[in-house]
Enzyme design. Structure first.
Site, PDB file in Angstrom:
ATOM      1  CG  HIS A 123     -18.435  -7.735  24.757  1.00  0.00           C
ATOM      2  ND1 HIS A 123     -19.188  -6.585  24.867  1.00  0.00           N
ATOM      3  CD2 HIS A 123     -18.209  -8.152  26.031  1.00  0.00           C
ATOM      4  CE1 HIS A 123     -19.384  -6.305  26.143  1.00  0.00           C
ATOM      5  NE2 HIS A 123     -18.813  -7.250  26.879  1.00  0.00           N
ATOM      6  CD  GLU A 124     -16.952 -11.517  27.294  1.00  0.00           C
ATOM      7  OE1 GLU A 124     -16.105 -11.140  28.134  1.00  0.00           O
ATOM      8  OE2 GLU A 124     -18.172 -11.318  27.443  1.00  0.00           O
ATOM      9  CG  HIS A 130      -9.104  -2.550  29.715  1.00  0.00           C
ATOM     10  ND1 HIS A 130     -10.268  -2.232  30.381  1.00  0.00           N
ATOM     11  CD2 HIS A 130      -8.213  -1.590  30.072  1.00  0.00           C
ATOM     12  CE1 HIS A 130     -10.085  -1.135  31.086  1.00  0.00           C
ATOM     13  NE2 HIS A 130      -8.847  -0.726  30.928  1.00  0.00           N
ATOM     14  CG  HIS A 137     -13.981  -7.368  29.110  1.00  0.00           C
ATOM     15  ND1 HIS A 137     -14.166  -6.156  29.735  1.00  0.00           N
ATOM     16  CD2 HIS A 137     -15.229  -7.873  28.883  1.00  0.00           C
ATOM     17  CE1 HIS A 137     -15.463  -5.927  29.882  1.00  0.00           C
ATOM     18  NE2 HIS A 137     -16.131  -6.942  29.366  1.00  0.00           N
TER      19      HIS A 137
END
Length: 651
Positions: A433-434, A440, A437
């Protein structure tokens, strides 16, 4: 386990290579330099004829402030040295105050307005420059630039007051509660910290099998604190006053401009429809009488483990940290053509010796940026998994690209003497999940740092990270890296299947809880003044949207730190999950390593940061415009409908 590369750099010693930050005192020097550069750029902006150069100067101004503020925002909560944390806190407040003053600077605003009012000039700008110009003007408008001087000063004062309330609320939300130890039965004392005649309760102990421990923790840790209640209500009042001062009906109306949702009404339609769908599928009122709020997390975990035999200790040996990182490396290489390389940091560059620095390299474009991995538990480190932007990417005046720098912060256990760091399935999913980020941030290669990477609307920013959770739960992906750290045996397919199926157990109840949180957030930031206390509103909303009973004298909202960072935007998790679900099902479920889809994902979603309307990015990826019904369907279609079994099994 990575190959290493050596990248030329001119960074000197100091945190993140910033020369001044070799000591806490350096924050004062760094902020003074930032404010001096700010003063110079403000003067330049006000004397430069309107044109594309105006937007570049504004972005330089934003960059000068963010380079200190973003870095300090991380250091103030994560650095092990109190002096560094305190110095960073001071820098945050100083830079934050300057930002609020600039956002109400009429002369500075006029320099931008001259550009926006010139239709011929605006038409000559490229789309990215035009949008960034409009976003800078939007910042002026929501700060009250149109007000008279006295009201502008009041707006600045309210913003500074809100910053103080936010810091106070977050600080108090983590403090333990004390109770005389004689109040609790002696046989459960060992579950808590004992200080003299008092027991300290610092959390909910949600995983404890002892019902009494969970009940005591819930009632004591969430016991209403009058000071914290006053702080929250003052924060909400200040937010409402600011919103109405600058011309908005509520703080939620002010906050939701520029998001995918657009208005509180649209948010509430989505939340209401989702809540109705969930309540219908769960037949919630017929079964909730058998549970209390402290029961749900524990019994849902027990049911998942028993029904699917997903004891974490069975999985951990297959999820060493090195193997998980190799899995991410392989996935990114296949989908996006990028690789992660370990790089040796300079002395003083990192804040803890176990922080790792990764260079992100594209197969054709070369070095894209740096990720600092602060993965391990330590004293005074918050127990939260999160991503921080330290420096945004942008095209510099000399034609070079300013490389983005981010931090990923997790709370993993250190390796044991006889084994590497082993992750539970939940830890592995959080890592993916992290890292969503972080990628991105690396791939949002915009011309302006004001819109780089995750500097986009909150309800879009979570899409890449939630999409990574789908990859983390796909056997074709997991099979590429999950190996027993001792034997090299791959994780059996049926174990992955059981893990994925287990996530559906009570998923409807978990999502209903998220709907409740989001609705409460909208009410708190809606029409003011609130007719009742925030606790009374909590009680009514909980019973309407969640079903589990409110517990007298508790005030769960006073521990909910997301009311600070996600004020009026907590719905973003649900909105982003719906988009991620649609993207996964339409683009990646057939082949999670599809390079063509990976390239489309970068081109349509990751590459734009905030320079493009978020809904246009979603439409570009899905090649259609999703309806409200599509969003709701994406949320509820994957949930386990057999909710009754949970309550029958937990009796």
């Amino acid at each position: 386990s990575y190959n290493c590369i050596t990248c030329a750099t001119t960074w000197a010693w100091g945190l993140f290579g910033v020369l001044e930050l070799s000591s806490p005192e350096g924050f004062q020097e760094a902020q003074e330099k930032s404010l001096q550069e700010t003063e110079r750029l403000v003067e330049k902006a006000c004397t430069t004829p309107p044109g594309p150069e105006t937007v570049r100067i504004f972005d330089q101004l934003s960059d000068a402030l963010c380079r200190v503020a973003d870095l300090a925002d991380f250091v103030k909560i994560a650095h092990p040295d109190f002096a560094f944390r305190e110095a960073a806190e001071d820098a945050c407040r100083s830079i934050g105050t300057m930002v609020e003053k600039l956002n109400t600077d009429v002369v500075l605003c006029q320099s931008l307005k001259r550009l926006l009012d010139d239709k011929k000039l605006m038409d000559s700008l490229d789309p990215e420059t035009r949008r960034v110009a409009e976003l800078f003007m939007f910042d002026f408008e929501i700060s009250g630039i149109h007000l008279d001087e006295e009201k502008r000063r009041r707006a600045v004062d309210l913003n500074i007051k809100m910053l103080d309330f936010c810091n106070e609320f977050l600080m108090r939300s983590h403090l333990p509660n004390k109770i005389d130890k004689n109040v609790l039965p002696q046989h459960i004392h060992h579950n808590f910290a004992v200080e003299g005649n008092y027991i300290q309760i610092s959390g909910l102990h949600a995983d404890c099998p002892d019902d009494l421990v969970r009940e005591a923790s819930y009632k004591i840790f969430l016991y209403q604190n009058d000071q914290q209640l006053h702080c929250l209500e003052e924060l909400l009042t200040s937010r409402n006053l600011l919103a109405q001062l600058v011309g908005y009906h509520t703080f939620a109306h002010r906050t939701l401009q520029g998001t995918m949702a657009k208005t509180p009404g649209d948010v509430n339609i989505r939340l209401g429809m989702t809540g109705c769908e969930l309540q219908w599928s769960m037949r919630i009122n017929a079964f909730h009488s058998k549970l209390m709020p402290w029961d749900h997390p524990y019994y849902s975990g027990v049911l998942r483990a028993e029904r699917y035999n997903i004891e974490p200790s069975l999985y951990c040996p297959f999820f060493s940290l090195g193997a998980c990182m190799e899995g991410l490396n392989f996935l990114f290489s296949q989908l996006l053509g990028i690789s992660l390389y370990a790089e040796q940091p300079k002395k003083g560059e990192v804040w803890s010796e176990d922080v790792r620095k990764l260079a992100v390299v594209h197969e054709k474009e070369g070095l894209l940026g740096y990720i600092y991995c602060d993965f391990f538990q330590r004293a005074h480190k918050p127990h939260q998994d999160c991503h921080f932007t330290i420096r945004g990417g942008r095209l510099k005046e000399n034609g070079e690209y300013q490389l983005p720098v981010v931090v990923l912060m997790l709370s993993l256990p250190h390796s044991a003497q006889s084994s590497p760091t082993l992750l539970t399935p939940g830890m592995m999913e959080n890592l993916f999940h992290e890292m969503g980020h972080a990628i991105h941030s690396m791939l949002g290669r915009t011309r302006y740092q004001h819109v780089t990477g995750t500097r986009c609307s909150t309800d879009f920013a979570e899409v890449p990270s939630i999409l990574m959770e789908y990859f983390a739960n796909d056997y074709r992906v997991v099979n590429r890296f999950a190996r027993h750290y001792q034997t090299g045996q791959p994780l059996p397919k049926n174990m992955v299947s059981r893990l994925c199926e287990s996530k559906k157990v009570c998923a409807a109840a978990d999502m209903q809880l998220q709907v409740f949180y989001a609705v409460l957030d909208q009410i708190y930031h809606g029409k003011h003044p609130l007719e009742r206390s925030t606790t009374e509103i909590l009680k009514e909303t909980q019973e309407k949207f969640y079903g589990l009973p409110y517990v007298s004298n508790t005030a769960w909202q006073l521990r909910f730190g997301h009311l600070v960072g996600y004020g009026a935007k907590y719905y973003s998790y649900l909105m982003s999950r719906a988009v991620a679900s649609m993207v996964w099902r339409q683009c990646f479920v057939r082949d999670p390593f599809d390079r063509a889809m990976g390239e489309r994902y970068r081109r349509e979603m990751l590459g734009h940061g905030g320079r493009k309307e978020p809904m246009l990015m979603v439409q570009g990826m899905l090649q259609k415009s999703p309806s409200v019904e599509d969003f709701v369907d994406a949320l509820v279609s994957e949930l386990d409908q057999d909710f009754e079994t949970f309550f029958m099994d937990s009796e």
